[in-house]
Write a protein that holds these residues in place. Structure first.
Motif, PDB file in Angstrom:
ATOM      1  N   ALA A  14       0.840  -1.215   0.000  1.00 13.60           N
ATOM      2  CA  ALA A  14       0.000   0.000   0.000  1.00 13.60           C
ATOM      3  C   ALA A  14       0.867   1.254   0.000  1.00 13.60           C
ATOM      4  O   ALA A  14       0.801   2.083   0.914  1.00 13.60           O
ATOM      5  CB  ALA A  14      -0.956  -0.020   1.203  1.00 13.60           C
ATOM      6  N   LYS A  17       1.091   6.164  -2.061  1.00 10.96           N
ATOM      7  CA  LYS A  17       1.009   7.494  -1.435  1.00 10.96           C
ATOM      8  C   LYS A  17       0.998   7.336   0.079  1.00 10.96           C
ATOM      9  O   LYS A  17       1.023   6.221   0.602  1.00 10.96           O
ATOM     10  CB  LYS A  17      -0.208   8.265  -1.928  1.00 10.96           C
ATOM     11  CG  LYS A  17      -1.524   7.584  -1.689  1.00 10.96           C
ATOM     12  CD  LYS A  17      -2.659   8.403  -2.321  1.00 10.96           C
ATOM     13  CE  LYS A  17      -3.974   7.685  -2.116  1.00 10.96           C
ATOM     14  NZ  LYS A  17      -5.117   8.354  -2.660  1.00 10.96           N
ATOM     15  N   GLY A  18       0.955   8.474   0.769  1.00 17.45           N
ATOM     16  CA  GLY A  18       0.791   8.461   2.225  1.00 17.45           C
ATOM     17  C   GLY A  18       1.947   7.798   2.967  1.00 17.45           C
ATOM     18  O   GLY A  18       3.116   7.873   2.563  1.00 17.45           O
ATOM     19  N   LEU A  19       1.605   7.145   4.067  1.00 16.11           N
ATOM     20  CA  LEU A  19       2.619   6.596   4.969  1.00 16.11           C
ATOM     21  C   LEU A  19       3.426   5.479   4.308  1.00 16.11           C
ATOM     22  O   LEU A  19       4.639   5.358   4.522  1.00 16.11           O
ATOM     23  CB  LEU A  19       1.950   6.079   6.245  1.00 16.11           C
ATOM     24  CG  LEU A  19       1.089   7.121   6.998  1.00 16.11           C
ATOM     25  CD1 LEU A  19       0.450   6.499   8.244  1.00 16.11           C
ATOM     26  CD2 LEU A  19       1.933   8.330   7.384  1.00 16.11           C
ATOM     27  N   ILE A  66      -4.039  -5.751  -1.864  1.00 21.61           N
ATOM     28  CA  ILE A  66      -3.134  -6.565  -1.046  1.00 21.61           C
ATOM     29  C   ILE A  66      -3.906  -7.575  -0.175  1.00 21.61           C
ATOM     30  O   ILE A  66      -3.305  -8.534   0.336  1.00 21.61           O
ATOM     31  CB  ILE A  66      -2.188  -5.663  -0.196  1.00 21.61           C
ATOM     32  CG1 ILE A  66      -0.994  -6.446   0.373  1.00 21.61           C
ATOM     33  CG2 ILE A  66      -2.935  -4.963   0.935  1.00 21.61           C
ATOM     34  CD1 ILE A  66      -0.056  -7.019  -0.621  1.00 21.61           C
ATOM     35  N   GLY A  91      -7.260   1.944   5.837  1.00 20.41           N
ATOM     36  CA  GLY A  91      -7.914   1.762   7.139  1.00 20.41           C
ATOM     37  C   GLY A  91      -9.404   1.526   6.962  1.00 20.41           C
ATOM     38  O   GLY A  91     -10.001   1.967   5.989  1.00 20.41           O
ATOM     39  N   ILE A 138       2.346  -1.122   9.870  1.00 24.85           N
ATOM     40  CA  ILE A 138       1.738   0.190  10.099  1.00 24.85           C
ATOM     41  C   ILE A 138       0.359  -0.074  10.698  1.00 24.85           C
ATOM     42  O   ILE A 138      -0.514  -0.653  10.038  1.00 24.85           O
ATOM     43  CB  ILE A 138       1.625   1.004   8.795  1.00 24.85           C
ATOM     44  CG1 ILE A 138       3.018   1.215   8.179  1.00 24.85           C
ATOM     45  CG2 ILE A 138       0.928   2.338   9.053  1.00 24.85           C
ATOM     46  CD1 ILE A 138       3.034   1.986   6.859  1.00 24.85           C
ATOM     47  N   LEU A 191      -6.241  11.178   6.204  1.00 30.38           N
ATOM     48  CA  LEU A 191      -6.574  12.147   7.259  1.00 30.38           C
ATOM     49  C   LEU A 191      -7.510  13.217   6.699  1.00 30.38           C
ATOM     50  O   LEU A 191      -8.504  13.578   7.327  1.00 30.38           O
ATOM     51  CB  LEU A 191      -5.307  12.802   7.822  1.00 30.38           C
ATOM     52  CG  LEU A 191      -5.585  13.784   8.961  1.00 30.38           C
ATOM     53  CD1 LEU A 191      -5.882  13.042  10.255  1.00 30.38           C
ATOM     54  CD2 LEU A 191      -4.413  14.730   9.181  1.00 30.38           C
TER      55      LEU A 191
HETATM   56  P1  NAP Z   1      -3.507   7.132   2.264  1.00 33.99           P
HETATM   57  O1  NAP Z   1      -2.736   8.382   2.169  1.00 33.99           O
HETATM   58  O2  NAP Z   1      -4.953   7.126   1.874  1.00 33.99           O
HETATM   59  O3  NAP Z   1      -2.720   6.030   1.402  1.00 33.99           O
HETATM   60  C1  NAP Z   1      -3.154   4.719   1.367  1.00 33.99           C
HETATM   61  C2  NAP Z   1      -2.284   3.916   0.402  1.00 33.99           C
HETATM   62  O4  NAP Z   1      -2.652   2.552   0.509  1.00 33.99           O
HETATM   63  C3  NAP Z   1      -2.452   4.299  -1.043  1.00 33.99           C
HETATM   64  O5  NAP Z   1      -1.244   4.082  -1.730  1.00 33.99           O
HETATM   65  C4  NAP Z   1      -3.533   3.310  -1.511  1.00 33.99           C
HETATM   66  O6  NAP Z   1      -3.482   3.171  -2.910  1.00 33.99           O
HETATM   67  C5  NAP Z   1      -3.065   2.056  -0.770  1.00 33.99           C
HETATM   68  N1  NAP Z   1      -4.112   1.065  -0.487  1.00 33.99           N
HETATM   69  C6  NAP Z   1      -5.245   1.238   0.219  1.00 33.99           C
HETATM   70  N2  NAP Z   1      -5.923   0.086   0.301  1.00 33.99           N
HETATM   71  C7  NAP Z   1      -5.180  -0.848  -0.351  1.00 33.99           C
HETATM   72  C8  NAP Z   1      -5.356  -2.223  -0.617  1.00 33.99           C
HETATM   73  N3  NAP Z   1      -6.432  -2.894  -0.181  1.00 33.99           N
HETATM   74  N4  NAP Z   1      -4.389  -2.885  -1.303  1.00 33.99           N
HETATM   75  C9  NAP Z   1      -3.294  -2.218  -1.757  1.00 33.99           C
HETATM   76  N5  NAP Z   1      -3.092  -0.909  -1.537  1.00 33.99           N
HETATM   77  C10 NAP Z   1      -4.021  -0.235  -0.849  1.00 33.99           C
HETATM   78  O7  NAP Z   1      -3.519   6.538   3.752  1.00 33.99           O
HETATM   79  P2  NAP Z   1      -2.429   6.706   4.928  1.00 33.99           P
HETATM   80  O8  NAP Z   1      -2.802   7.898   5.720  1.00 33.99           O
HETATM   81  O9  NAP Z   1      -1.080   6.562   4.376  1.00 33.99           O
HETATM   82  O10 NAP Z   1      -2.803   5.450   5.851  1.00 33.99           O
HETATM   83  C11 NAP Z   1      -2.092   4.224   5.811  1.00 33.99           C
HETATM   84  C12 NAP Z   1      -2.611   3.367   6.954  1.00 33.99           C
HETATM   85  O11 NAP Z   1      -2.335   4.031   8.197  1.00 33.99           O
HETATM   86  C13 NAP Z   1      -4.121   3.142   6.924  1.00 33.99           C
HETATM   87  O12 NAP Z   1      -4.418   1.842   7.379  1.00 33.99           O
HETATM   88  C14 NAP Z   1      -4.627   4.163   7.911  1.00 33.99           C
HETATM   89  O13 NAP Z   1      -5.862   3.787   8.502  1.00 33.99           O
HETATM   90  C15 NAP Z   1      -3.515   4.142   8.936  1.00 33.99           C
HETATM   91  N6  NAP Z   1      -3.508   5.359   9.755  1.00 33.99           N
HETATM   92  C16 NAP Z   1      -3.317   6.565   9.185  1.00 33.99           C
HETATM   93  C17 NAP Z   1      -3.337   7.715   9.981  1.00 33.99           C
HETATM   94  C18 NAP Z   1      -3.134   9.097   9.404  1.00 33.99           C
HETATM   95  O14 NAP Z   1      -3.248  10.083  10.138  1.00 33.99           O
HETATM   96  N7  NAP Z   1      -2.822   9.252   8.151  1.00 33.99           N
HETATM   97  C19 NAP Z   1      -3.556   7.595  11.360  1.00 33.99           C
HETATM   98  C20 NAP Z   1      -3.745   6.335  11.902  1.00 33.99           C
HETATM   99  C21 NAP Z   1      -3.712   5.220  11.081  1.00 33.99           C
HETATM  100  P3  NAP Z   1      -4.772   2.637  -3.725  1.00 33.99           P
HETATM  101  O15 NAP Z   1      -5.979   3.356  -3.181  1.00 33.99           O
HETATM  102  O16 NAP Z   1      -4.459   2.950  -5.148  1.00 33.99           O
HETATM  103  O17 NAP Z   1      -4.824   1.169  -3.466  1.00 33.99           O
END
Ligand code: NAP
Length: 259
Positions: A14, A17-19, A66, A91, A138, A191
């Motif tokens: 995943a 982008k993002g984390l 994934i 998430g 993560i 977020l």
């Molecule tokens: P994000 O910016 O929305 O990025 C999510 C990434 O994961 C994207 O590259 C997306 O690409 C990919 N993705 C999502 N679902 C997928 C799947 N089923 N299979 C393969 N790739 C997938 O989110 P983020 O903020 O980085 O969050 C990452 C994780 O940390 C999440 O589980 C989120 O709940 C957790 N988290 C984040 C925060 C925060 O403040 N940002 C806080 C607590 C927890 P595609 O959509 O193209 O697949």
């Protein structure tokens, strides 16, 4: 500090982008070759090409969900060996637990507990044989301080956390570590979408909603994916072999407890 990772291979799930992207980029900057994954193929390939040319590493892009067994297998096969595994997926949605169905729960458990476990199953024996392995999951600050509207996340991720705690002690003697990174509020699309949803629910503007969210962060700002990636790279480093079975909050001081 040289993290001693030059030439290693990492699977970062995943990560378009993002984390996830933050982790992939920090590892690439240390000379780690990558297998990157996300569902959206175009952005994934763009980022894979960018990291490969910027850092001179080999990057294989494996598009797909994934949580699917086929995509997991393809990711694990994309490199000759996986030395570093970063598990990540989208998430689960927020909501009232009364409205979540069995299907919602199964989806959350699949994405945030069973998928990491399957990927660990598929990569850890090679790490144990070679005497080096770093696994970073993560998860979320919601594991340590549950967020009421994120019942699916609180539950599913806690299941993974318990599993990791048990496994970490079994592999430590072979220099294979397992740790969890618990993000608080990071400025990513995820977020921004939760801020937007809260604004709509409360009938306020997005700026007001973001300001409300920020009030709970002593650092006075949201985190950025780059600093998250740097912490991840350190946990994967040669120097971090004595750190295992831990849950690291990265939340700008938001968690109010002493421990
Ligand atoms: P994000 O910016 O929305 O990025 C999510 C990434 O994961 C994207 O590259 C997306 O690409 C990919 N993705 C999502 N679902 C997928 C799947 N089923 N299979 C393969 N790739 C997938 O989110 P983020 O903020 O980085 O969050 C990452 C994780 O940390 C999440 O589980 C989120 O709940 C957790 N988290 C984040 C925060 C925060 O403040 N940002 C806080 C607590 C927890 P595609 O959509 O193209 O697949």
């Amino acid at each position: 500090m040289n993290l001693g990772l030059q030439g290693r291979w990492a699977l970062v799930c995943a990560s378009s982008k993002g984390l996830g992207l933050g982790c992939a980029e920090s590892l690439a900057a240390e000379g780690v070759h990558l297998v990157m994954n996300a569902r959206g193929e175009e952005l994934l390939r763009q980022q894979a090409t960018r990291l490969a040319s910027l850092y001179g590493v080999t990057v294989h892009a494996v598009p797909g969900d994934i949580t699917s067994a086929d995509v997991q297998a393809e990711c694990l096969k994309a490199a000759l060996q996986i030395d570093i595994l970063i598990t990540n997926a989208g998430g689960p949605p927020p909501g009232d637990f009364r409205k979540f169905t069995r299907v919602d729960w199964i989806r959350a458990v699949e994405a945030n507990m069973l998928t990491p476990i399957e990927l660990i199953k598929g990569s850890i024996d090679g790490m144990i044989e070679r005497g080096f392995g770093r696994i970073v999951n993560i998860t979320s600050s919601s594991v340590k301080a549950p967020i009421d509207v994120l019942a699916l996340s609180n539950g599913a991720r806690s299941g993974l956390t318990g599993f990791i705690a048990g496994l970490a002690r079994k592999t430590a003697a072979r220099n294979v570590t397992l740790n969890n990174l618990l993000p608080g509020a990071f400025d990513t699309d995820r977020l921004r979408s939760t801020i937007r949803a809260a604004a709509i629910q409360q009938g306020i503007s997005e700026d007001e909603s973001a300001a409300q969210r920020l009030k709970a962060v002593p650092a006075g700002r949201f985190g950025n994916a780059f600093e998250f990636g740097q912490a991840c790279a350190y946990l994967c480093s040669a120097q971090a072999g004595y750190i295992t079975g831990q849950n690291f909050l990265i939340d700008g001081g938001a968690y109010p407890g002493t421990f």
